[in-house]
Design a protein around this motif. Structure first.
Motif, PDB file in Angstrom:
ATOM      1  N   ASP A 253      -8.669   3.569  -1.268  1.00 23.10           N
ATOM      2  CA  ASP A 253      -8.343   3.313  -2.903  1.00 23.10           C
ATOM      3  C   ASP A 253      -7.437   2.064  -2.916  1.00 23.10           C
ATOM      4  OD1 ASP A 253      -9.931   5.525  -3.538  1.00 23.10           O
ATOM      5  OD2 ASP A 253      -8.064   6.744  -3.999  1.00 23.10           O
ATOM      6  N   ASN A 254      -6.536   1.831  -2.087  1.00 22.50           N
ATOM      7  CA  ASN A 254      -5.541   0.554  -2.373  1.00 22.50           C
ATOM      8  C   ASN A 254      -5.912  -0.509  -1.263  1.00 22.50           C
ATOM      9  OD1 ASN A 254      -3.606   1.368  -4.380  1.00 22.50           O
ATOM     10  ND2 ASN A 254      -3.660   3.217  -2.868  1.00 22.50           N
ATOM     11  N   SER A 255      -7.366  -0.384  -0.634  1.00 18.53           N
ATOM     12  CA  SER A 255      -7.676  -1.264   0.237  1.00 18.53           C
ATOM     13  C   SER A 255      -7.206  -2.719   0.040  1.00 18.53           C
ATOM     14  CB  SER A 255      -8.962  -1.167   0.800  1.00 18.53           C
ATOM     15  OG  SER A 255     -10.133  -1.028  -0.083  1.00 18.53           O
ATOM     16  N   GLY A 256      -7.762  -3.194  -1.261  1.00 15.87           N
ATOM     17  CA  GLY A 256      -7.643  -4.496  -1.748  1.00 15.87           C
ATOM     18  C   GLY A 256      -6.341  -5.045  -1.777  1.00 15.87           C
ATOM     19  N   SER A 257      -5.058  -4.317  -2.290  1.00 13.49           N
ATOM     20  CA  SER A 257      -4.061  -4.511  -2.077  1.00 13.49           C
ATOM     21  C   SER A 257      -3.324  -4.704  -0.785  1.00 13.49           C
ATOM     22  CB  SER A 257      -3.077  -3.782  -2.914  1.00 13.49           C
ATOM     23  OG  SER A 257      -3.013  -2.517  -2.407  1.00 13.49           O
ATOM     24  N   HIS A 258      -4.180  -4.001   0.027  1.00 13.68           N
ATOM     25  CA  HIS A 258      -3.492  -4.145   1.689  1.00 13.68           C
ATOM     26  C   HIS A 258      -4.275  -5.372   2.435  1.00 13.68           C
ATOM     27  CE1 HIS A 258      -1.031  -0.764   0.790  1.00 13.68           C
ATOM     28  NE2 HIS A 258      -2.134   0.054   0.857  1.00 13.68           N
ATOM     29  N   GLY A 259      -5.405  -5.649   1.831  1.00 17.71           N
ATOM     30  CA  GLY A 259      -6.043  -6.822   2.533  1.00 17.71           C
ATOM     31  C   GLY A 259      -7.035  -6.160   3.390  1.00 17.71           C
ATOM     32  N   ASN A 277      -9.311 -11.007  10.939  1.00 17.18           N
ATOM     33  CA  ASN A 277     -10.083 -10.426   9.827  1.00 17.18           C
ATOM     34  C   ASN A 277      -9.675  -9.197   9.134  1.00 17.18           C
ATOM     35  OD1 ASN A 277     -11.680  -7.780  11.046  1.00 17.18           O
ATOM     36  ND2 ASN A 277     -11.719  -9.370  12.726  1.00 17.18           N
ATOM     37  N   LYS A 278     -10.208  -8.991   7.901  1.00 21.52           N
ATOM     38  CA  LYS A 278      -9.794  -7.659   7.132  1.00 21.52           C
ATOM     39  C   LYS A 278     -10.138  -6.550   7.794  1.00 21.52           C
ATOM     40  CE  LYS A 278     -13.990  -8.064   4.210  1.00 21.52           C
ATOM     41  NZ  LYS A 278     -14.559  -8.232   2.681  1.00 21.52           N
ATOM     42  N   GLU A 279     -11.030  -6.315   8.649  1.00 18.51           N
ATOM     43  CA  GLU A 279     -11.338  -5.208   8.999  1.00 18.51           C
ATOM     44  C   GLU A 279     -10.262  -4.388   9.713  1.00 18.51           C
ATOM     45  OE1 GLU A 279     -14.951  -2.476  10.770  1.00 18.51           O
ATOM     46  OE2 GLU A 279     -15.255  -4.267   9.882  1.00 18.51           O
ATOM     47  N   SER A 280      -9.414  -5.443  10.608  1.00 18.68           N
ATOM     48  CA  SER A 280      -8.491  -4.582  11.531  1.00 18.68           C
ATOM     49  C   SER A 280      -7.196  -4.222  10.550  1.00 18.68           C
ATOM     50  CB  SER A 280      -7.852  -5.657  12.313  1.00 18.68           C
ATOM     51  OG  SER A 280      -6.661  -5.153  13.050  1.00 18.68           O
ATOM     52  N   VAL A 281      -6.789  -2.926  10.649  1.00 17.15           N
ATOM     53  CA  VAL A 281      -5.514  -2.550   9.796  1.00 17.15           C
ATOM     54  C   VAL A 281      -4.232  -2.729  10.527  1.00 17.15           C
ATOM     55  CG1 VAL A 281      -7.209  -0.994   8.472  1.00 17.15           C
ATOM     56  CG2 VAL A 281      -5.928  -0.193  10.535  1.00 17.15           C
TER      57      VAL A 281
END
Length: 504
Positions: A253-259, A277-281
């Motif tokens: 739900d907050n993926s955008g704010s975490h990149g 890249n954005k797929e790595s958390v």
């Protein structure tokens, strides 16, 4: 508590230059090369954020030095997706591959030494930062959150390899420390990650995509992995599925704010140009040009006929069972005739060698980053945990279907009846999806352990290949029962401290 100014201790000229260099690499390249002997500034308390920062980045330096070798992920060879050379100098990997890892396995010993050195360093940094008086409380919190994140993640990393482990929480060596129970290990990891979540920002300022410095979402993502592990063998606390689903959904739900987010094309993940890249958390970063290379990829996945070192390959039966389509093409190299090799005849994992033309086939020292956990795992944690906790919502099915659509080469955000699933056992369907999505990423064995599927999976993959021209290699030698799921603690550690013997 941390709002009063304290006179900053003067640093020598060399240390100031060093601090500036470290800051530059962390913020522009997210690369982590620094001298731990300088970085940890032991003994004593930190008197400035500069000292605190050097202590934290010193842990990252140790992490990169350890994680650059396949030793860090040696338990990956126990899964049904990966195998190694049938002879050569790969005996340590074969022990895991054949379910007979010993207490004197050099990879086990090296990994134990390296990871516990990082944990001791983290303890020292935490203690040295207590009661600091600073004006920039946000910077202080970020640094402290990172240390808790690193310690908790490393404890979990070791628990997934060894099961019960010791939990040193101070910088003072405990020469007679005992093994914690499995529950105590998980509780400590949870405590560290919750502290990290509370201290870290939504996104770490000034770093590359992929969270090379963790953020709040990184901590929650690893928490979802913890709860999935906790819900499975050996503790089997089913209530943790609900917690895994909750925390994974918070990340989504907050993926955008975490990149965070999925890449459109799975194969793009393995290209050096996309190493941030954005797929790595959470990303472990490298730079070959700066002498900080990753040495797990490239030539290590190639057969001898191609000048390779023949260390990391795919299991034949797993490859044969892998569903055809873009995801399989993104996982394996099909441009090389692996069946035509005379010595091995193992599938070549593209995630190791890199896509065609991306890495020089002779490369062993590369710029490839490690994606310690991908956003795809967060989505599948949410789907599987939701299914196993009896709350298979439409959002949970959508999380699964996003992965399935991309695997089929379709836009992952666009519903597609030819690919989407809307009924069945969501937990099992998501578990199976993980099998294919994370093939060759050193994750499969931990999934088999938590679901007690080691015997089923390994007995299947070690059957005679469907292709009669391919011989069976590296047959199982050890037990696949639950009492042989975890690697033994290094024998040298037990000699020094008999309390680490699980039989005591």
């Amino acid at each position: 508590m941390y709002t009063t100014n304290r006179k900053i201790k003067k640093m020598g000229a060399a240390r100031i230059v060093f601090a500036i260099a470290v800051a530059f690499f962390l913020h522009s390249c997210a690369d982590l090369d620094e001298d731990p002997a300088i970085s940890q500034l032991a003994p004593g308390k930190y008197t400035s954020l500069e000292e605190f920062s050097l202590g934290v980045t010193g842990i990252y330096s140790q992490l990169r030095n350890a994680a650059q070798w396949t030793t860090f992920n040696v338990f990956g060879w126990a899964g049904d997706d990966m195998t190694t050379h049938i002879a050569s100098n790969k005996a340590d990997f074969r022990e895991y591959d054949q379910m007979v890892p010993s207490g004197i396995n050099n990879r086990t010993v090296g990994n134990w030494r390296d990871v516990y050195a990082m944990i001791r360093a983290a303890n020292n940094v935490i203690e040295s930062s207590v009661d600091m008086e600073v004006t920039d409380t946000q910077a202080y919190d970020r640094l402290l959150g990172e240390v808790y994140f690193l310690r908790g993640t490393l404890f979990l990393h070791m628990a997934r390899i060894h099961g019960r482990i010791p939990l040193p929480l101070t910088s003072v060596p405990e020469i007679d420390i005992k093994l914690a129970t499995q529950l105590e290990v998980y509780q400590q990891v949870e405590s560290d990650l919750l502290k990290a979540e509370g201290l870290l920002p939504d996104i770490y300022p000034g770093v590359q995509p992929g969270a090379p410095r963790p953020n709040k979402g990184s901590a929650k993502a690893i928490l979802s992995r913890l709860y999935m592990t906790w819900a499975g063998f050996p503790v089997k606390d089913n209530s943790k599925y609900g917690e895994a689903a909750t925390v994974a959904k918070e990340v989504i739900d907050n993926s955008g704010s975490h990149g965070f987010g999925l890449l459109e094309d799975l194969e793009d993940l393995w290209k050096v140009d996309n190493r941030f890249n954005k797929e790595s958390v959470w990303t472990i970063a490298y730079s070959d040009a700066l002498g900080q290379a990753n040495r797990k990829y490239g030539i290590l996945g190639m057969p001898p006929e191609n000048g390779g070192w023949a260390e990391t390959f795919g299991e034949v039966r797993f490859y044969e069972d892998f569903p055809e389509g873009p995801r399989k093409e993104a996982t394996y190299r099909t441009d090389i005739d692996w069946k035509g090799t005379t010595s091995l005849q193992f599938p070549i994992i593209k995630k190791v060698t890199g896509p065609v033309g991306d890495l020089n086939l002779s490369a062993w020292s590369t710029d490839r980053n490690d994606f310690y956990m991908r956003y795809a795992e967060v989505l599948l944690n949410y789907a599987e945990a939701s299914g196993r906790s009896g709350s298979g919502s439409a959002d949970a099915w959508e999380a699964l279907n996003k992965i399935r659509r991309r695997a089929a080469g379709k836009p992952f955000n666009t519903p597609d009846p030819s690919v989407d699933l809307t009924s069945g056992d969501l937990g099992e369907l998501a578990f199976t999806e993980r099998k294919w999505e994370f093939a060759g990423e050193y994750l499969r064995y931990a999934d088999l352990v938590r679901m007690e599927k080691v015997e089923e999976a390994l007995n299947n993959v070690r059957r005679t290949p469907l292709d009669p021209n391919i011989p069976l290699r590296n047959p199982l030698l050890g037990s696949t029962s639950t009492d042989n799921y975890f690697a033994p603690i290094p024998q040298a550690e037990i000699y020094l401290n008999p309390n680490l013997d699980p039989n005591n």
